[in-house]
Structures are given as structure tokens and as C-alpha cells.
Design a protein around this motif. Sequence first.
Motif, mmCIF file in Angstrom:
data_model
loop_
_atom_site.group_PDB
_atom_site.id
_atom_site.type_symbol
_atom_site.label_atom_id
_atom_site.label_comp_id
_atom_site.label_asym_id
_atom_site.label_seq_id
_atom_site.Cartn_x
_atom_site.Cartn_y
_atom_site.Cartn_z
ATOM 1 N N GLU A 1 0.966 -1.160 0.049
ATOM 2 C CA GLU A 1 -0.137 0.034 0.034
ATOM 3 C C GLU A 1 1.074 1.124 -0.061
ATOM 4 O O GLU A 1 0.492 2.351 -0.902
ATOM 5 N N GLN A 2 1.894 1.455 0.973
ATOM 6 C CA GLN A 2 2.980 2.498 0.853
ATOM 7 C C GLN A 2 3.666 2.689 -0.582
ATOM 8 O O GLN A 2 3.609 3.867 -0.903
ATOM 9 N N GLY A 3 4.011 1.608 -1.066
ATOM 10 C CA GLY A 3 4.421 1.464 -2.580
ATOM 11 C C GLY A 3 3.409 2.165 -3.401
ATOM 12 O O GLY A 3 3.883 3.112 -4.416
ATOM 13 N N LEU A 4 2.214 1.819 -3.253
ATOM 14 C CA LEU A 4 1.278 2.228 -4.382
ATOM 15 C C LEU A 4 1.183 3.708 -4.090
ATOM 16 O O LEU A 4 0.779 4.594 -5.109
ATOM 17 N N GLU A 5 1.121 4.138 -2.776
ATOM 18 C CA GLU A 5 0.769 5.618 -2.396
ATOM 19 C C GLU A 5 1.908 6.466 -3.196
ATOM 20 O O GLU A 5 1.777 7.442 -3.649
ATOM 21 N N LEU A 6 3.262 6.132 -3.236
ATOM 22 C CA LEU A 6 4.197 6.790 -3.541
ATOM 23 C C LEU A 6 4.131 6.628 -5.027
ATOM 24 O O LEU A 6 4.452 7.735 -5.797
ATOM 25 N N MET A 7 3.660 5.721 -5.651
ATOM 26 C CA MET A 7 3.923 5.472 -7.169
ATOM 27 C C MET A 7 2.815 6.445 -7.676
ATOM 28 O O MET A 7 3.026 6.949 -8.755
ATOM 29 N N GLU A 8 1.738 6.643 -6.922
ATOM 30 C CA GLU A 8 0.850 7.275 -7.418
ATOM 31 C C GLU A 8 1.142 8.826 -7.511
ATOM 32 O O GLU A 8 1.105 9.634 -8.490
ATOM 33 N N GLN A 9 1.818 9.441 -6.413
ATOM 34 C CA GLN A 9 2.321 10.706 -6.224
ATOM 35 C C GLN A 9 3.550 11.084 -7.446
ATOM 36 O O GLN A 9 3.408 11.737 -8.108
ATOM 37 N N ALA A 10 4.282 9.770 -7.799
ATOM 38 C CA ALA A 10 5.390 10.037 -8.653
ATOM 39 C C ALA A 10 4.583 10.171 -9.934
ATOM 40 O O ALA A 10 5.283 10.714 -10.777
ATOM 41 N N ILE A 11 3.566 9.365 -10.321
ATOM 42 C CA ILE A 11 2.805 9.524 -11.570
ATOM 43 C C ILE A 11 2.307 10.752 -11.862
ATOM 44 O O ILE A 11 2.148 11.514 -12.838
ATOM 45 N N ASP A 12 1.748 11.327 -10.620
ATOM 46 C CA ASP A 12 1.081 12.813 -10.824
ATOM 47 C C ASP A 12 2.026 13.709 -11.005
ATOM 48 O O ASP A 12 1.620 14.848 -11.795
ATOM 49 N N GLU A 13 2.998 13.793 -10.444
ATOM 50 C CA GLU A 13 3.906 14.768 -10.407
ATOM 51 C C GLU A 13 5.197 14.518 -11.320
ATOM 52 O O GLU A 13 6.143 15.309 -11.487
ATOM 53 N N SER A 14 5.279 13.164 -12.229
ATOM 54 C CA SER A 14 6.172 13.124 -13.129
ATOM 55 C C SER A 14 7.544 13.186 -12.320
ATOM 56 O O SER A 14 8.456 13.761 -12.916
ATOM 57 N N ASP A 15 7.359 12.887 -11.093
ATOM 58 C CA ASP A 15 8.718 12.758 -10.159
ATOM 59 C C ASP A 15 9.408 11.415 -10.299
ATOM 60 O O ASP A 15 8.965 10.549 -9.804
ATOM 61 N N THR A 16 10.685 11.555 -10.948
ATOM 62 C CA THR A 16 11.541 10.340 -10.802
ATOM 63 C C THR A 16 11.956 9.851 -9.385
ATOM 64 O O THR A 16 11.959 8.715 -8.899
ATOM 65 N N ALA A 17 12.286 11.049 -8.606
ATOM 66 C CA ALA A 17 12.880 10.798 -7.283
ATOM 67 C C ALA A 17 11.796 9.953 -6.456
ATOM 68 O O ALA A 17 12.230 9.015 -5.710
ATOM 69 N N THR A 18 10.261 10.386 -6.467
ATOM 70 C CA THR A 18 9.497 9.557 -5.892
ATOM 71 C C THR A 18 9.162 8.417 -6.399
ATOM 72 O O THR A 18 8.890 7.177 -5.579
ATOM 73 N N ALA A 19 9.320 8.146 -7.495
ATOM 74 C CA ALA A 19 9.362 6.703 -8.014
ATOM 75 C C ALA A 19 10.199 5.859 -7.644
ATOM 76 O O ALA A 19 10.335 4.750 -7.187
ATOM 77 N N LEU A 20 11.491 6.492 -7.410
ATOM 78 C CA LEU A 20 12.862 5.544 -6.781
ATOM 79 C C LEU A 20 12.224 5.247 -5.381
ATOM 80 O O LEU A 20 12.659 4.031 -4.866
ATOM 81 N N LYS A 21 11.676 6.041 -4.592
ATOM 82 C CA LYS A 21 11.310 5.994 -3.137
ATOM 83 C C LYS A 21 10.376 4.863 -3.202
ATOM 84 O O LYS A 21 10.344 3.916 -2.182
ATOM 85 N N ALA A 22 9.344 4.795 -4.187
ATOM 86 C CA ALA A 22 8.457 3.692 -4.224
ATOM 87 C C ALA A 22 9.019 2.330 -4.580
ATOM 88 O O ALA A 22 8.844 1.229 -3.999
ATOM 89 N N ILE A 23 10.159 2.361 -5.227
ATOM 90 C CA ILE A 23 10.658 1.147 -5.809
ATOM 91 C C ILE A 23 11.575 0.575 -4.456
ATOM 92 O O ILE A 23 11.685 -0.617 -4.373
ATOM 93 N N LYS A 24 12.213 1.345 -3.541
ATOM 94 C CA LYS A 24 12.687 0.960 -2.257
ATOM 95 C C LYS A 24 11.843 0.147 -1.657
ATOM 96 O O LYS A 24 12.362 -0.759 -0.734
ATOM 97 N N VAL A 25 10.629 0.451 -1.650
ATOM 98 C CA VAL A 25 9.568 -0.328 -0.729
ATOM 99 C C VAL A 25 9.725 -1.791 -1.200
ATOM 100 O O VAL A 25 9.557 -2.651 -0.290
ATOM 101 N N LYS A 26 10.094 -2.110 -2.321
ATOM 102 C CA LYS A 26 10.276 -3.846 -2.548
ATOM 103 C C LYS A 26 11.508 -4.197 -1.879
ATOM 104 O O LYS A 26 11.263 -5.321 -1.329
ATOM 105 N N THR A 27 12.499 -3.548 -1.424
ATOM 106 C CA THR A 27 13.462 -4.034 -0.660
ATOM 107 C C THR A 27 12.880 -4.332 0.711
ATOM 108 O O THR A 27 13.154 -5.573 1.329
ATOM 109 N N ARG A 28 11.836 -3.507 1.254
ATOM 110 C CA ARG A 28 11.317 -4.001 2.499
ATOM 111 C C ARG A 28 10.452 -5.233 2.711
ATOM 112 O O ARG A 28 10.332 -6.117 3.388
#
Length: 549
Positions: free
Chosen positions: A123-150
Motif C-alpha cells: 500500500e505504501q508503495g502504491l501511494e508513493l507511485m501514485e504521487q510519482a505519476i501525478d507529479e512526473s517525479d523520478t525521485a518519488t518513483a525511486l522511493k516507491a521502488i525502495k519499498v520492494k526491498t522492505r
Amino acid sequence: MTAALSAPLRDNFRFLWREAGSQVAILRDALEQGSIDLARKVIDRSGYADNLKMRVRDGCITAIMQAPKSSPDALMLRAVESIAIDLERLTRLCRDCVKQYETLQNVQRRKRRGHAALLAHVEQGLELMEQAIDESDTATALKAIKVKTRIDEDYKQLIGACNADLRNRKDPPIVIASIFMAQRIEEMGVIIQDMGDAVISANMGQQLTTDRYRSLSETVKRLRGNRKTKDLSIEPLAQTRSGSAISGVADLGADDDSYIAVFKDGKRRKLKEERQKVDRWNAIYPGLAPKILSFYKKQDQAALLIEHLSGMTFEQILLQEDPALLDEAFKALKKTLRSVWRETRVKKPVPALYMAQLAKRMDAVYAIHGRFKDDGCTIAGQAVPSFDTLIKACAAREAKLKNPYTVHIHGDFNFDNIIYDRETRAIRFIDLHRSTDMDFLQDVSVFMVSGYRLQALDAERRRRVHLITSDFYGFARRFAQKAGDDTFQLRLALGLARSFATSTRFILDKSLARSMMLRARFLMERVAASDPRKPADFKAPFEDLFIDK
């Protein structure tokens, strides 16, 4: 990223996102509470996500057909389509979890808090990814991807606990169901990473995985350390057969739109080898090869930032430019090669093993052109050997040849690996990963066949290709004569046969491939039939081979 979407497409995409997130939340609540009725709500909503996905896909395909091929809008639409598919995959994984969950009968046993914790990460990853898509923000997309590590870390602990329960024979059916559910949730982490890759690709303007983006970031950081740059953009240039990707890096703050460097990433071993080859060229013949601006490695992957060379490829000049520029570039090429061959020539024979190279690639040739594989035949009482038999016969002849010298060769001397800069009147080489000390006829044969396989259709271009090939043959023959090379023609026949035959694996045109294969056979039959005691007497009509009647 979604701002440029049409209203219906944007709405369907948003509904799909909400639906996927809702199903993950319902499943998490069900696992925490041990409620099978709540979990079954996920099954009840199975068709909605699929319908939304199809609407998004149809909308994206329609819009892509109307947008220019490589425009930002087209790249964004492909990313949205890819994410829509990922979201529907996510809902299917939720349904798979419910099917496993239904096998647990006891309410207490249904409480899977470890799995619920995994879903909280999703859920946290999806929330961050939605923000990354809305803002076209690569940095936020990378934060969402880091959720996979957890997710991966918690998944590993959960599977460890399940394995311990299995060893203790503690409720095996429940443990097995728990393992299957954990695997499905772990796959959700992979989906989040895939969505992140899509966002990064759309933002950067080309297909990039997270690893490729990080490699690019690290190499560009080192470039910025060496020169002042503003915002950088990258554009795809090529994809090699070995899997490496090549991109141009441009400085958006520069006065022109030319590239300042070329980014190449792939397997660490291959790129390390290429870096060493380029460094050696710059040591033995400075200025001919591009400079390595930066090298970054991590585990088995690596990335190179290479100097971008201005100018045109020899192929472009040959096919598109005026005769004066072609003559100028060709003279510069011959002058450069003569100098390289003279300066690097050593009396240290290194056999090219043309027939061994050919034999190694024949499986790939037969995979494309199965009709080339034959068993030989007899015509009017005359035995005609199979192509594989000819390779063995010519290899036996080649083994007895003595190459009097070697030079430092390019190794892949096709027309499109030669750059001519009209302003500086300089020849430069690219794609040097196969460079080595070897028989100079390896490069000569590749260059000559490179012209033949261009498929120049009009008479004028065919004439130009033939004149260049014929002139280059004479240039190489004169160099060999001055070097006292008396087996030049025999070795060239073997080199040309190798290049003609192996090049067919990249050619789907049956007529052209057949013409090249027949030329390879012709040369090999002449070699096999020649007197092994007099290799210097071998002759072949090399120039005629490049004329199509």
C-alpha cells in the motif's frame, strides 16, 4: 504525467488505480481480522479491474496512433498502458491470495498478521507511485521502488518461519497456504518496481530500468564533475546484439542540441573489456578512438560514458553525400589505416582462424536459413561436398598457412563503425570491443562484405559501393605486397568466405542471403581445390565477386 491524458482515459486510469489500491486494503484488513467474508469481496470485484484495464489500453493505443512515434506524449502513453496492465495483475494476485486464504477453516488460523504487514508495504508503495505519476517525479518513483526491498526482507523472514514450521510438521496445510500467499504478495513488490521503471522511462524519454537509471546517474555525476552542465536529456541510439543499450546524452543548457557523451550499459565483463580495448587504442594511436569519460560498476553490471564523436558514418557518406565528400573521407580512411598498419605491424604471427570463426557461427546461420544446411550431393558423377565439409577442408588448409605479421585491428570494421569529421578531416573508430592484434585481412574482409550487404538498390549507389570495394581491395593488396605477404590472396579468400557466410544470420532477404552464401562456397571450393604446396600461387576474382549482374 497524467495531465496530458484525455479526460475519459485519465478517469479510467484513476478508477483502475483506486480499484487496485482498494483490493489490496480489503485483503490486508481481512488478514488482520481473520475474516473470510471480507476477503471474498476481492473475488466479487474481479471483473471491474479487467474492464478498466481494457478501457485504458484501448484509449492509450488510440492516442499513441495519433501521436508522433518518439514524442513525449507517446512515451507517456506507453507508460500508462504498462502501468494499467500492472495494476490489473496486482488485482489478480489479490484474488490468488483469497483462494489460498479460503483453505484455512479456523478463524484464529486465518489471522495472518505477517502477510498483512507485507501488504501494508505494498500500500505504501502504491501511494508513493501514485504521487510519482501525478507529479512526473523520478525521485518519488525511486522511493516507491525502495519499498520492494522492505517487502523482500519481510518476505524472507516469513518464509523462514514457514520453513521452520514445516520442519516441525506444524500444521503443514496451513503453512503451505501461507507460503503461497506470501509468494503472491512478494510478486506485488515486483509489480511496484515494474511500474517505477515505466515512470522513469516516461520521464527520461527512453526505456530505462531502475538499475540502468542508477548507472546513468552515477556516470553523469562524474561527467558533471569534469564539466559544467545544466539539465541533461538522453535519447536511445542503439541496442547491441549482446544486450547492451546505447544512448546519447545531451546538455539542455547548451547552445546546440548535439550530444556531449554516449552512455552505454550492460554486462560488467563486456564493458570492462571494451574499456580496456578503447584505452589500448588511445595508448597506441591517440585520437582515433573516443575517450572514456566515466566508468561505473556494480555487481555484474557496468556503465560507460564515452566521448561523443561528431561527424558522419562512412555508410552515411557513401549512400547519401556527394562524390567529393566520399572521395575526401575515403582518402582519409586509407591514410589512417596505412599509418595504423605500419605503426602496429609486428612479426608475430597470430592466425585469424577464419574457418574456426565460421564453424562457430554456422548454427546461428542455419537457425535463420535452414535450407543452407546440406548433406552434399553428386552431379554427373562429380561429388559436391556439404558446406560443413568444405569448412573442415579449408580449416585444414588454413592450419598450414603462415601469416608473416599482425597489426592492431578494429575487429568489427563495418562501414557504420567508421566516423569521418568533415571539419577536422579526421577518421575516428567506434564500437571497438573486438579490437586485438591479428591478421589485417580480418578487417579488410569485413569492410568489403559490409559494402556488399548494404543492398544499394539504384544503379548509382551500387556503382559507388563497387568502386569503393574494388579500390579498397587494391589498397590492401599493395600494402601486402610491400610487406612481402605472399599468401595474401589465399587468406583473403578465407576471410571473405567467413564474412559472407556469417553475415547471412543478420539478413532475412532470401535472395541476398543466397547470393552471399554462394560466394562463400565459391571461394571455399577454390581454396579446397588449390595446390597446398603452392599457397602463394592462389588466385581468385575478388573484384568480380562484388558485382551483381
